[in-house]
Design a protein around this motif. Structure first.
Motif, short mmCIF file in Angstrom:
data_model
loop_
_atom_site.label_atom_id
_atom_site.label_comp_id
_atom_site.label_asym_id
_atom_site.label_seq_id
_atom_site.Cartn_x
_atom_site.Cartn_y
_atom_site.Cartn_z
N TRP A 154 0.86 -1.18 0.00
CA TRP A 154 0.00 0.00 0.00
C TRP A 154 0.89 1.23 0.00
O TRP A 154 1.72 1.42 0.89
N ASN A 160 -3.46 0.89 -3.78
CA ASN A 160 -3.03 -0.50 -3.72
C ASN A 160 -1.95 -0.73 -4.76
O ASN A 160 -2.21 -0.68 -5.96
N ARG A 163 -2.41 -3.64 -7.37
CA ARG A 163 -3.44 -3.43 -8.40
C ARG A 163 -3.09 -2.26 -9.31
O ARG A 163 -3.89 -1.91 -10.17
N VAL A 308 -6.54 1.87 4.96
CA VAL A 308 -6.29 0.53 4.42
C VAL A 308 -7.37 -0.47 4.82
O VAL A 308 -7.65 -1.41 4.09
N TRP A 383 -6.51 -2.79 0.86
CA TRP A 383 -5.22 -3.42 0.60
C TRP A 383 -5.44 -4.92 0.49
O TRP A 383 -6.54 -5.42 0.76
N GLU A 384 -4.41 -5.64 0.08
CA GLU A 384 -4.54 -7.09 -0.09
C GLU A 384 -4.47 -7.77 1.27
O GLU A 384 -3.55 -8.54 1.57
N TYR A 406 -10.44 -7.48 -2.38
CA TYR A 406 -9.00 -7.41 -2.12
C TYR A 406 -8.60 -8.40 -1.04
O TYR A 406 -9.30 -8.57 -0.04
#
Length: 467
Positions: A154, A160, A163, A308, A383-384, A406
């Motif tokens: 991030w 992100n 991405r 996030v 965020w992931e 995500y």
């Protein structure tokens, strides 16, 4: 079986979700000694510092009955997301390799070394596998610290990285974080000694900040580029050593495994292993959805109010949602709201929603109150997020979870209506689910079984034995 478990934070200190996970493992082993006759030793590094300077190992108080040790004055400060200059130290350090190798010898060796993170360590520590080829080296992928300086993929600009086509890692590695390494070590020393900043500490910080502010932008950019080169070298070393020395990479979600593979970790080493949690041991049945005409539709958000975690995305969506739909929706925030501006945004929602409730911080003991009467939980990380614990807690309490696409949160349920990719889709999902009660029943037909601690420990046992 003799097992060394490593994590950067000592057990009993605030180490976030990974520390909770390790605590659950140790507690389960302690409670089931006949099923798991394992000798556990716990090691941490990068947390404690004192005035002696040199790195050494200190024995701590036993935790859950297991011996616990920590490396004091580690050249690798933990956690990541701190001083960027530490990568230069980690790339060149050999003291940790020698110190941990000596520790393994003194302990008589191990059947398994399970790394919960690599924070607090130098990449070359993994080469100890050459000295102990019969020892299983296992690593749990809880975050992206093997690649990203702030472990979240991030960017400080607020997007992100995974991405996005842009990867300006240098922006996250501010020049101001260089000698901040020594400032943070100084703070940790005072923290352990229970003392306050001295006049010299405060004067140093003031002069340092003034010095940084007057530096020309080209010099700052040059220093950022230098630090980024060190990060690239750290990534290269660590990923090479993971592929060479780690026997099994345990990804806490399928998404985490995909991202790790994308960044160069050998896919043949990766196994998806959803973490076990206590709440999964006794899940509550789905809430009965009957004739509730006239009753408000209750939405729940649990967790931190920050970017996030998706809290601001959710607030944007709730502000956008038409008043004609919002008037019969009640909002519940189980969040510690520290910022006045955040509290004001939440309070302003009272104008068009049936009610707004803020539960200012919570523990697991508060879950019955938090989930009472809730129709839908929203888990909106941008965020992931590897596998948000709040998703598991929501499902375990019989409440459907509407999750972002995500990270790994959406892997626990694959109903297409309970996933969203942006603010507009989140608004539409809330409206559709509220006005279509049968979807709340359908949700449970698509839900994956939650992983109990017993099942997870059985999986770990197989991994440890090489099955």
């Amino acid at each position: 079986m003799k097992i060394l478990i490593y994590n950067w934070t000592p057990q009993g200190e605030n180490g976030g979700g990974v520390a909770v996970y390790v605590n659950n493992i140790l507690a389960h082993i302690e409670q089931h000694p006949d099923e798991f006759p394992w000798q556990i030793i716990f090691l941490s590094s990068g947390y404690y510092y004192d005035s002696s300077g040199s790195a050494y190992i200190r024995q701590l108080s036993p935790y859950h009955g297991f011996n616990s040790y920590t490396i004091v004055n580690s050249p690798a400060f933990a956690p990541h997301g701190g001083p960027a200059a530490m990568y230069k130290r980690m790339n060149r350090d050999k003291s940790l390799l020698h110190l941990i190798g000596q520790f393994i010898e003194e302990q008589g060796g191990f059947d398994v070394i399970h790394f919960q993170s690599f924070e607090g360590l130098a990449p070359n520590v993994l080469s100890l596998k050459e000295c102990y080829p019969q020892t299983r080296f296992v690593h749990s992928l809880h975050d992206y610290g093997f690649y990203c300086s702030n472990v979240k993929l991030w960017n400080t600009e607020g997007y992100n990285c995974f991405r996005s086509e842009r990867h300006p890692c240098g922006q996250c590695m501010s020049f101001t974080l260089n000698t901040a390494f020594y400032q943070m070590v100084s703070y940790r020393r005072r923290q352990q000694a229970g003392s306050k900043a001295t006049i010299i500490d405060r004067l140093y910080n003031r002069l340092y900040n003034k010095y940084v502010n007057i530096l020309p932008a080209p010099i700052k950019r040059l220093r950022q580029n230098q630090l980024f080169c060190e990060l690239q070298q750290y990534r290269k070393q660590l990923i090479q050593n993971i592929n060479c020395y780690i026997d099994v990479e345990l990804a806490v979600s399928q998404r985490v495994g995909e991202i790790a593979t994308h960044f160069g970790i050998d896919s043949k080493k990766i196994q998806v292993s959803y973490i076990g949690t206590k709440v999964a041991d006794h899940p509550l049945p789905p809430r009965s959805i009957g004739d509730e005409t006239g009753e408000p539709f209750v939405l729940l958000y649990m967790g931190y109010i920050n970017v996030v975690k998706g809290a601001y995305l959710l607030l944007d969506a709730l502000e956008t949602l038409p008043a004609s739909e919002a008037h019969n929706i009640s909002l519940r925030f189980a969040s510690k709201v520290d910022k006045l501006s955040d509290r004001q945004r939440i309070e302003a929602l009272r104008e068009k929603y049936a009610s707004v409730e803020i539960i200012d911080g919570y523990t697991h003991d508060d879950f019955p109150r938090i989930f009472q009467g809730v129709h839908l939980g929203i888990v909106p990380p941008v965020w992931e997020d590897n596998l948000p614990q709040v998703t598991i807690e929501t499902i375990a309490h019989g409440v459907p979870a509407l999750t972002s696409c995500y990270g790994g949160a959406h892997e626990l349920n694959n109903h297409p209506m309970f996933m969203f990719k942006d603010e507009d889709e989140l608004v539409q999902r809330i409206i559709t689910i509220k006005n279509t009660p049968k979807l709340l029943k359908e949700y449970w037909e698509y839900t994956q079984p939650l992983t109990t601690m017993a099942f997870h420990m059985m999986q770990l046992g197989r991994v440890y034995k090489g099955f």
